[in-house]
Scaffold this motif. Structure first.
Motif, PDB file in Angstrom:
ATOM      1  N   ASP A   7       0.815  -1.215   0.000  1.00  0.00           N
ATOM      2  CA  ASP A   7       0.000   0.000   0.000  1.00  0.00           C
ATOM      3  C   ASP A   7       0.845   1.260   0.000  1.00  0.00           C
ATOM      4  OD1 ASP A   7      -2.810  -1.132   0.389  1.00  0.00           O
ATOM      5  OD2 ASP A   7      -1.723  -2.087   2.014  1.00  0.00           O
ATOM      6  N   HIS A   8       2.099   1.148   0.398  1.00  0.00           N
ATOM      7  CA  HIS A   8       2.998   2.295   0.433  1.00  0.00           C
ATOM      8  C   HIS A   8       4.326   1.860  -0.182  1.00  0.00           C
ATOM      9  CE1 HIS A   8       0.229   3.895   3.535  1.00  0.00           C
ATOM     10  NE2 HIS A   8       0.277   2.672   4.028  1.00  0.00           N
ATOM     11  N   ALA A   9       4.793   2.593  -1.182  1.00  0.00           N
ATOM     12  CA  ALA A   9       6.087   2.320  -1.807  1.00  0.00           C
ATOM     13  C   ALA A   9       6.825   3.643  -1.937  1.00  0.00           C
ATOM     14  CB  ALA A   9       5.903   1.668  -3.169  1.00  0.00           C
ATOM     15  N   PHE A  10       7.991   3.741  -1.343  1.00  0.00           N
ATOM     16  CA  PHE A  10       8.738   4.986  -1.377  1.00  0.00           C
ATOM     17  C   PHE A  10      10.190   4.695  -1.031  1.00  0.00           C
ATOM     18  CE2 PHE A  10       7.124   4.284   2.835  1.00  0.00           C
ATOM     19  CZ  PHE A  10       8.162   4.651   3.682  1.00  0.00           C
ATOM     20  N   ARG A  11      11.024   5.666  -1.283  1.00  0.00           N
ATOM     21  CA  ARG A  11      12.439   5.534  -0.953  1.00  0.00           C
ATOM     22  C   ARG A  11      12.779   6.536   0.151  1.00  0.00           C
ATOM     23  NH1 ARG A  11      12.542   7.580  -6.348  1.00  0.00           N
ATOM     24  NH2 ARG A  11      13.181   5.553  -7.137  1.00  0.00           N
ATOM     25  N   TYR A  12      13.603   6.096   1.082  1.00  0.00           N
ATOM     26  CA  TYR A  12      14.041   6.967   2.169  1.00  0.00           C
ATOM     27  C   TYR A  12      15.392   6.481   2.654  1.00  0.00           C
ATOM     28  CZ  TYR A  12      14.060   9.553   6.585  1.00  0.00           C
ATOM     29  OH  TYR A  12      14.399  10.392   7.617  1.00  0.00           O
ATOM     30  N   GLY A  13      16.330   7.374   2.781  1.00  0.00           N
ATOM     31  CA  GLY A  13      17.636   7.025   3.287  1.00  0.00           C
ATOM     32  C   GLY A  13      18.541   6.390   2.260  1.00  0.00           C
ATOM     33  N   LEU A  14      19.581   5.699   2.735  1.00  0.00           N
ATOM     34  CA  LEU A  14      20.591   5.065   1.905  1.00  0.00           C
ATOM     35  C   LEU A  14      20.595   3.558   2.144  1.00  0.00           C
ATOM     36  CD1 LEU A  14      23.537   7.538   2.661  1.00  0.00           C
ATOM     37  CD2 LEU A  14      21.935   7.629   0.741  1.00  0.00           C
ATOM     38  N   LEU A  15      21.162   2.836   1.180  1.00  0.00           N
ATOM     39  CA  LEU A  15      21.243   1.379   1.310  1.00  0.00           C
ATOM     40  C   LEU A  15      22.007   0.952   2.559  1.00  0.00           C
ATOM     41  CD1 LEU A  15      21.968   0.194  -2.337  1.00  0.00           C
ATOM     42  CD2 LEU A  15      19.907  -0.216  -1.025  1.00  0.00           C
ATOM     43  N   THR A  16      22.964   1.763   2.964  1.00  0.00           N
ATOM     44  CA  THR A  16      23.802   1.393   4.100  1.00  0.00           C
ATOM     45  C   THR A  16      23.186   1.760   5.449  1.00  0.00           C
ATOM     46  OG1 THR A  16      24.957   3.490   3.767  1.00  0.00           O
ATOM     47  CG2 THR A  16      25.952   1.523   2.793  1.00  0.00           C
ATOM     48  N   ASP A  17      22.043   2.435   5.452  1.00  0.00           N
ATOM     49  CA  ASP A  17      21.406   2.826   6.713  1.00  0.00           C
ATOM     50  C   ASP A  17      20.867   1.621   7.474  1.00  0.00           C
ATOM     51  OD1 ASP A  17      21.781   5.558   6.320  1.00  0.00           O
ATOM     52  OD2 ASP A  17      19.841   5.824   5.350  1.00  0.00           O
ATOM     53  N   ARG A  18      20.893   1.699   8.805  1.00  0.00           N
ATOM     54  CA  ARG A  18      20.145   0.781   9.662  1.00  0.00           C
ATOM     55  C   ARG A  18      18.741   1.367   9.840  1.00  0.00           C
ATOM     56  NH1 ARG A  18      23.558  -2.602  12.676  1.00  0.00           N
ATOM     57  NH2 ARG A  18      25.410  -3.004  11.401  1.00  0.00           N
TER      58      ARG A  18
END
Length: 579
Positions: A368-379
């Motif tokens: 229901d929600h698709a988005f990008r946030y932060g970086l691949l290396t983030d915890r």
């Protein structure tokens, strides 16, 4: 590759390679990337008739984006329009159609599609209706030769152009046409006359850089100035005599970096069925090679002619973008087709500016929600940071935390520092005020903070052993989160923030299971679930025995998180899909 004839490397080409001082070596090692989906077969024709795709991105509703694919059947060819599940929405039979390209927002705000029409030796034009997602003819321009490749170039100066290459076994035309609209018909006027030493097909223009990228099948990959006034000089990017490409060099595409990230040039190496990524910017360093392999019922891709790519968020199916490649074999099919590849997986670590979240408000198969946030290396940490009842994302970089209170891309609403970079971090509502905050663990000692801010802990407590796995939940429904320690498949739950023996011990699942905590039924009590691959076995009581519900979601390699994404009181699943 021309299905009418097999091009051969002439003596002149061999001499040219020697003059360039390049040597033959083994192809670069390629990473296996699974196909995500595939298109339906063409409704007419047989054999290897698919050739080249183009992707239209619906900016208003990305999940409605479509793929346009060409059929080069000599009698029954044309263009098909497919949705993101590979279903055919339209087949327009127009004749033997080789390559296809498109631009949106041109000629008065239209989406123009161009195709090389080998039946009529012309460039054929079409408009894509964004409401119906169907094509309608919009004129043509005779070329005076049999066309092979074609691509569009929207000059930053304003005019729109098309390039066309000639189907030939030797040297051939590479011509540029300025396109204009008269009524409902598009026509082209030749403004530049170039030539190639051998068969050229795949081409793509990067409009902002005013560059044209071209593949000569038996020679390599090159770049030209795309303006009509540019010189005939070209830059060599890679050659088939080098370590990366094996003739024929076919489809080329530009992956424009997401959110300002780096952009790449993609090329298909048909001779060994590999795909190669280069920096789009000079000196065009080779960065990655991959193959497209089978996944489930979808076979892999081989013998690729054309390809297309976008790194735009296309919704839940492809939040990191899509690569589409021609598959010559299409195992088990009566015609060749196109394979869909998750751009996150195709680019792998090169897609490093992207983190894709797929969050589900229910137990259905679609996010229901698709988005990008932060970086691949983030915890990643999940919590209700502002006490509004909705779970959102926090990312951690060392001991710095970036909080978002909305399920969307963009900048963090809050940033703070807590603990040390090496601490284990837990999330919970330690004081029952409705806001989740952090705790850091050092051995068996927990330093709890009741606000999202730097400073000393509000409470310090010891529980369990330093080697225990630790879970957080509201085990008794009193609105306060407390700790549990896991040893194998035994869970020792504590209903207060204090040391001492557990208030309850329960066995569930297997020692090797991944364990999740959530309020699965909305009764205010947190309970357990175990994950095995992409199957989740949920328990609505803190007890042993069989699961109360088993659901499947996402892929076995996805990162999984738990949250109440829509504030309805029940926790569900969310994924982060990397590469």
């Amino acid at each position: 590759m021309n299905h009418r004839f097999t091009a051969t490397c002439s003596l002149a080409l061999l001499v040219a390679l020697a003059a360039l001082g390049v040597s033959t070596s083994a192809p670069a090692a390629a990473v296996a990337v699974p196909a995500a989906d595939e298109t339906q077969e063409f409704p007419a024709g047989a054999g290897d008739i698919a050739d080249d795709p183009a992707i239209w991105v619906d900016r208003a509703s990305p999940s409605r984006s479509v793929v346009i694919g060409s059929s080069k059947d000599e009698d029954l060819g044309g263009l098909s329009v497919y949705d993101l599940a590979g279903r055919q929405l339209q087949f327009l039979q127009t004749g033997e159609t080789n390559n296809v390209d498109l631009r949106s927002g041109v000629l008065g705000g239209r989406t123009l599609v161009v195709a090389s029409d080998r039946t009529r030796d012309a460039l054929a034009f079409f408009f894509l209706n964004p409401s119906t997602r169907t094509l309608s003819p919009a004129g043509s321009t005779p070329l005076g030769f049999e066309p092979y490749g074609t691509c569009l170039y929207a000059s930053p100066a304003g005019p729109l152009y098309a390039f066309a290459t000639e189907a030939t076994e030797s040297s051939g035309q590479l011509d540029q046409y300025r396109l204009t609209l008269s009524g409902a018909s598009v026509t082209g006027t030749k403004v530049r006359d170039l030539s190639t030493a051998s068969q050229a097909e795949g081409c793509v223009a990067h409009d902002p850089a005013r560059r044209l990228f071209l593949a000569e099948e038996d020679l390599g990959l090159f770049s030209y100035g795309a303006e009509p006034s540019a010189s005939t000089a070209r830059t060599t990017i890679d050659l088939v005599s080098g370590p990366n490409l094996e003739a024929d060099v076919e489809g080329v595409a530009v992956a424009v970096g997401a959110a300002g990230g780096p952009s790449y040039l993609l090329a298909s190496s048909q001779g060994d069925s590999t795909y190669h990524l280069y920096d789009l910017a000079p000196p065009h360093t080779h960065r990655r090679a991959y193959t497209v392999t089978a996944s489930g019922t979808v076979d892999g891709a081989t013998g690729t002619d054309g390809q297309a790519v976008t790194l735009a968020n296309l919704g839940p199916q492809f939040p990191g973008g899509l690569v589409v490649v021609h598959d010559e074999d299409n195992t088990g099919g009566s015609t060749s087709n196109f394979k869909y590849v998750d751009a996150l997986k195709a680019l792998g670590p090169l897609h490093g500016a992207f983190t894709g979240f797929l969050l589900n408000d229910s137990w259905g198969p679609e996010a229901d929600h698709a988005f990008r946030y932060g970086l691949l290396t983030d915890r990643v940490l999940i919590g209700d940071w502002d006490g509004d009842g909705d779970s959102t994302i926090m990312v951690r970089r060392g001991n710095r935390f970036y909080v978002s209170n909305e399920l969307q891309a963009g900048r963090a609403q809050q940033e703070f520092v807590y603990g040390r970079a090496g601490d284990t971090v837990l999330v919970g509502d330690w004081d029952g005020d409705g806001d989740d905050t952090l705790a850091v663990r050092r051995g068996n000692v927990y330093h709890l903070r009741n606000t999202l801010a730097a400073g000393t802990a509000d409470r310090v407590v010891a529980y369990g052993r330093a080697g225990d796995a630790v879970l957080v939940g509201d085990w008794d429904g009193d609105a306060d989160d407390t700790l549990a320690v896991r040893r194998g498949n035994a869970y020792h739950l504590k209903n207060t923030i204090s040391g001492g023996p557990a208030d309850r011990t329960v066995l569930y699942g297997r020692a090797e299971d991944q364990v999740l905590v959530g309020d699965w039924d909305g009764d205010a009590d947190d309970t357990l679930a175990v994950r095995r691959g992409n199957a989740y076995h949920l328990k609505n009581t803190i007890s042993g025995g069989s699961a109360d519900r088993t659901v499947r979601y996402g892929r076995a390699g996805d990162e999984v998180y738990v949250g109440d994404w829509n504030g309805d009181g029940a926790d569900t699943l969310g994924l982060r899909r990397l590469g």
